[in-house]
Design a protein around this motif. Structure first.
Motif, PDB file in Angstrom:
ATOM      1  N   ASN A  83      30.672  60.610  43.843  1.00 26.69           N
ATOM      2  CA  ASN A  83      31.238  59.465  43.127  1.00 26.69           C
ATOM      3  C   ASN A  83      30.402  59.058  41.917  1.00 26.69           C
ATOM      4  O   ASN A  83      29.229  59.408  41.802  1.00 26.69           O
ATOM      5  N   ARG A  84      31.022  58.303  41.036  1.00 28.49           N
ATOM      6  CA  ARG A  84      30.294  57.658  39.952  1.00 28.49           C
ATOM      7  C   ARG A  84      29.278  56.681  40.552  1.00 28.49           C
ATOM      8  O   ARG A  84      29.550  56.037  41.571  1.00 28.49           O
ATOM      9  N   PRO A  85      28.113  56.537  39.928  1.00 28.72           N
ATOM     10  CA  PRO A  85      27.137  55.564  40.440  1.00 28.72           C
ATOM     11  C   PRO A  85      27.674  54.142  40.522  1.00 28.72           C
ATOM     12  O   PRO A  85      27.296  53.376  41.414  1.00 28.72           O
ATOM     13  N   ASP A  86      28.585  53.775  39.593  1.00 30.47           N
ATOM     14  CA  ASP A  86      29.122  52.407  39.629  1.00 30.47           C
ATOM     15  C   ASP A  86      30.342  52.285  40.552  1.00 30.47           C
ATOM     16  O   ASP A  86      30.887  51.194  40.710  1.00 30.47           O
ATOM     17  N   ARG A  87      30.785  53.422  41.119  1.00 33.08           N
ATOM     18  CA  ARG A  87      31.906  53.467  42.073  1.00 33.08           C
ATOM     19  C   ARG A  87      33.212  52.909  41.477  1.00 33.08           C
ATOM     20  O   ARG A  87      34.110  52.509  42.208  1.00 33.08           O
ATOM     21  N   MET A  88      33.307  52.910  40.156  1.00 33.76           N
ATOM     22  CA  MET A  88      34.498  52.354  39.521  1.00 33.76           C
ATOM     23  C   MET A  88      35.736  53.230  39.696  1.00 33.76           C
ATOM     24  O   MET A  88      36.840  52.810  39.367  1.00 33.76           O
ATOM     25  N   GLY A 108      27.918  54.887  48.347  1.00 36.39           N
ATOM     26  CA  GLY A 108      27.122  54.409  47.233  1.00 36.39           C
ATOM     27  C   GLY A 108      25.874  53.645  47.625  1.00 36.39           C
ATOM     28  O   GLY A 108      25.027  53.361  46.770  1.00 36.39           O
ATOM     29  N   HIS A 117      21.642  57.804  47.556  1.00 38.15           N
ATOM     30  CA  HIS A 117      22.877  57.025  47.577  1.00 38.15           C
ATOM     31  C   HIS A 117      24.014  57.876  48.148  1.00 38.15           C
ATOM     32  O   HIS A 117      24.272  58.991  47.688  1.00 38.15           O
ATOM     33  N   GLU A 120      27.010  60.057  46.190  1.00 37.07           N
ATOM     34  CA  GLU A 120      26.910  59.780  44.755  1.00 37.07           C
ATOM     35  C   GLU A 120      26.558  61.053  43.995  1.00 37.07           C
ATOM     36  O   GLU A 120      25.603  61.753  44.332  1.00 37.07           O
TER      37      GLU A 120
END
Length: 235
Positions: A83-88, A108, A117, A120
């Motif tokens: 996933n993206r680090p910001d979980r957007m 995350g 994480h 991530e």
């Protein structure tokens, strides 16, 4: 912009009483979620109490199969949850998994054992297990859902490689492997699940139902050893 097709390199496999002939020149293998969070004793699933032993049983068969496929120039694609680090890119329904109260070690969040994480991209948690270290010419794709085709570049990569047949391996067979295989079938690819290279931490009946449904509705079930034997016979 012409593209000269490679010569056909047929090999024949068995799926019980069925004979399945594929073209190695238009075949790729997708190895799904053989990453630390799902397969390592210190990863996420192990942290929440899941026995990851069944997920590790695919390591040895893949260690045997992948070098043989690479020698035949069959693309090896590692499809890991990252996933993206910001979980957007994740909706609440996905973030809720294994973190129903918002205070558990969910997607995350850092693992207590090493701070990586969970799921991530770029973290230890999302990396392929050391025993299956990818080679430089392998291809890596990150996914964010059970299906590796949803909101990723996977389909574009396969079409640029001129792939029509996909071999499927990894974990969990009844979840991410099956969902990705189904979407591949829906997109027009021919699909083969490799039984000895696929597995699940779910109950045994889940694997039985998965193999039944693959054979009944979506494609075929094969065996990595059978592929290596067929490659040897055709050499």
């Amino acid at each position: 912009m012409t593209r000269t097709p490679p010569p056909v390199r047929p090999i024949t496999l068995r799926d019980r009483d069925r004979s399945v002939t594929i073209d190695l020149s238009r075949t790729a293998i997708i190895v799904i979620d053989m990453q630390n969070d799902f397969c390592h004793p210190e990863g996420w699933l192990a942290h929440i109490g899941v026995d990851v032993g069944p997920a590790r049983e695919m390591i040895a068969p893949l260690q045997n199969l992948l070098p043989g496929l690479r020698k035949q120039d069959v693309p090896v694609i590692w499809l890991n949850w990252g996933n993206r680090p910001d979980r957007m890119n994740l909706p609440p329904s996905v973030l809720h998994v294994y973190d129903p109260d918002g205070r558990s070690t969910g997607i995350g969040k850092p693992l207590p054992s090493n701070g990586a994480h969970v799921l991530e991209e770029g973290s230890w948690a999302a990396a392929v297990v050391d025993e299956l270290k990818p080679e430089p010419n392998d291809i890596a794709v990150s996914k964010y859902r059970m299906s590796g085709f949803q909101d990723t570049e996977l389909d574009s990569i396969l079409r640029n490689l001129n792939v029509t047949t996909i071999l499927f391996a990894g974990v969990n067979a009844d979840q991410c492997v099956l969902c990705t295989l189904q979407d591949a079938n829906f997109l027009g690819y021919d699909v083969i699940m490799l039984e000895d290279c696929s597995g699940t931490t779910s109950p045994d009946y889940c694997m039985a139902a998965t193999l039944y449904n693959v054979r009944q509705c979506f494609g075929f079930v094969g065996d990595g050893k059978d592929i290596l034997n067929a490659i040897g016979d055709s050499a």
